[in-house]
Scaffold this motif. Structure first.
Motif, PDB file in Angstrom:
ATOM      1  N   LYS A   1       1.031  -1.165  -0.109  1.00 56.95           N
ATOM      2  CA  LYS A   1      -0.153  -0.024  -0.072  1.00 56.95           C
ATOM      3  C   LYS A   1       0.912   1.125  -0.186  1.00 56.95           C
ATOM      4  O   LYS A   1       0.389   2.347  -0.473  1.00 56.95           O
ATOM      5  CB  LYS A   1      -0.915   0.081   1.232  1.00 56.95           C
ATOM      6  CG  LYS A   1      -1.894   1.001   1.223  1.00 56.95           C
ATOM      7  CD  LYS A   1      -2.650   0.746   2.734  1.00 56.95           C
ATOM      8  CE  LYS A   1      -3.859   2.073   2.756  1.00 56.95           C
ATOM      9  NZ  LYS A   1      -4.364   1.895   3.944  1.00 56.95           N
ATOM     10  N   SER A   2       2.129   1.348   0.575  1.00 58.54           N
ATOM     11  CA  SER A   2       2.735   2.293   0.520  1.00 58.54           C
ATOM     12  C   SER A   2       3.798   2.580  -0.446  1.00 58.54           C
ATOM     13  O   SER A   2       4.729   3.546  -0.618  1.00 58.54           O
ATOM     14  CB  SER A   2       3.783   2.154   1.942  1.00 58.54           C
ATOM     15  OG  SER A   2       2.994   2.124   3.091  1.00 58.54           O
ATOM     16  N   VAL A   3       3.697   1.658  -1.630  1.00 53.22           N
ATOM     17  CA  VAL A   3       4.512   1.914  -2.629  1.00 53.22           C
ATOM     18  C   VAL A   3       4.205   3.088  -3.663  1.00 53.22           C
ATOM     19  O   VAL A   3       4.614   3.507  -4.504  1.00 53.22           O
ATOM     20  CB  VAL A   3       4.798   0.543  -3.539  1.00 53.22           C
ATOM     21  CG1 VAL A   3       5.208   0.370  -4.923  1.00 53.22           C
ATOM     22  CG2 VAL A   3       5.588  -0.496  -2.650  1.00 53.22           C
ATOM     23  N   ILE A   4       2.940   3.559  -3.350  1.00 54.68           N
ATOM     24  CA  ILE A   4       2.327   4.709  -4.211  1.00 54.68           C
ATOM     25  C   ILE A   4       3.332   5.665  -4.395  1.00 54.68           C
ATOM     26  O   ILE A   4       3.389   6.125  -5.564  1.00 54.68           O
ATOM     27  CB  ILE A   4       1.079   5.122  -3.651  1.00 54.68           C
ATOM     28  CG1 ILE A   4       0.044   3.814  -3.734  1.00 54.68           C
ATOM     29  CG2 ILE A   4       0.301   6.265  -4.415  1.00 54.68           C
ATOM     30  CD1 ILE A   4      -1.371   4.213  -2.998  1.00 54.68           C
ATOM     31  N   PRO A   5       4.180   6.213  -3.506  1.00 51.69           N
ATOM     32  CA  PRO A   5       5.033   7.592  -3.713  1.00 51.69           C
ATOM     33  C   PRO A   5       6.250   7.176  -4.598  1.00 51.69           C
ATOM     34  O   PRO A   5       6.545   7.905  -5.352  1.00 51.69           O
ATOM     35  CB  PRO A   5       5.384   7.659  -2.158  1.00 51.69           C
ATOM     36  CG  PRO A   5       4.532   7.090  -1.293  1.00 51.69           C
ATOM     37  CD  PRO A   5       3.900   6.050  -2.043  1.00 51.69           C
ATOM     38  N   VAL A   6       6.614   5.704  -4.441  1.00 59.19           N
ATOM     39  CA  VAL A   6       7.738   5.369  -5.438  1.00 59.19           C
ATOM     40  C   VAL A   6       7.371   5.366  -6.849  1.00 59.19           C
ATOM     41  O   VAL A   6       7.804   5.945  -7.774  1.00 59.19           O
ATOM     42  CB  VAL A   6       8.299   4.113  -4.875  1.00 59.19           C
ATOM     43  CG1 VAL A   6       9.318   3.405  -5.923  1.00 59.19           C
ATOM     44  CG2 VAL A   6       8.855   4.080  -3.476  1.00 59.19           C
TER      45      VAL A   6
END
Length: 159
Positions: free
Chosen positions: A54-59
Motif C-alpha cells: 500500500k505504501s509503494v504509491i509514492p515510489v
C-alpha cells in the motif's frame, strides 16, 4: 545540406542542452523521490510489513517524473535536429527553456514527493486515517511536474 551550414552551432548547443536538462533533472527528481520514499517504506515495513504494498504509491509517482523527462527529451531531440536557418537562435532558446521547464519542475516535484512519501508512509503505519491526506498531497506534488510538462510541450512547438 547547404542550409545547415549557415545555422549557428550555438542553436544546436542550446537545443541539446534543453534535451539533456529535461532528462537529467527529471531523473534526479524521480530518483530522489523514489529513494526517500523507499527509505520510509523500509523503516515502516519493519513494524508493519502488511502495509508495504500500500505504501509503494509514492515510489510509483516518483517514477512517473522520469517518464515526463524522457517524453520531452525525445520530442526536443527530434525538433533540434530539424532547426531551420530563419529562426535558429529562437528555436534553440525555446528548446532550452522547454527542457529546463520540464526538468526543473520534475525535480521540484520529486523533492516534494520524496519528503511527503517518507513522512507519509511512516505516519500511515501509526495512523491509518492519514493515508488519504498523504495521497492528496502527493497528487498535488505530481501536478507540479505535469504543469511543467504541459508548458514545455507548448514551448517546443516554436517554429
Amino acid at each position: 545540406m547547404a542550409e545547415n551550414d549557415t545555422i549557428e552551432p550555438s542553436a544546436y548547443f542550446f537545443g541539446y542542452i534543453g534535451v539533456a536538462s529535461a532528462v537529467v533533472f527529471a531523473n534526479l527528481g524521480s530518483s530522489y523521490g523514489a529513494t526517500k520514499s523507499g527509505v520510509g517504506i523500509c523503516s515502516m515495513g519493519v513494524l508493519k510489513p502488511d502495509l508495504i504494498m500500500k505504501s509503494v504509491i509514492p515510489v510509483v509517482m516518483a517514477g512517473i517524473l522520469g517518464i515526463y523527462g524522457m517524453i520531452v527529451g525525445v520530442i526536443l531531440q527530434g525538433k533540434v535536429s530539424s532547426i531551420t536557418a530563419q529562426s535558429a537562435s529562437k528555436q534553440g532558446y525555446a528548446y532550452l527553456s522547454a527542457g529546463l521547464c520540464c526538468g526543473l519542475s520534475s525535480l521540484a516535484a520529486g523533492l516534494s514527493i520524496g519528503i511527503v512519501g517518507d513522512a507519509g508512509v511512516r505516519a500511515n503505519a501509526q495512523q491509518d486515517r492519514i493515508f488519504v491526506g498523504m495521497i492528496l498531497i502527493l497528487i498535488f506534488a505530481e501536478a507540479l511536474a505535469l504543469y511543467g510538462l504541459i508548458v514545455s510541450l507548448i514551448l517546443s512547438q516554436t517554429s
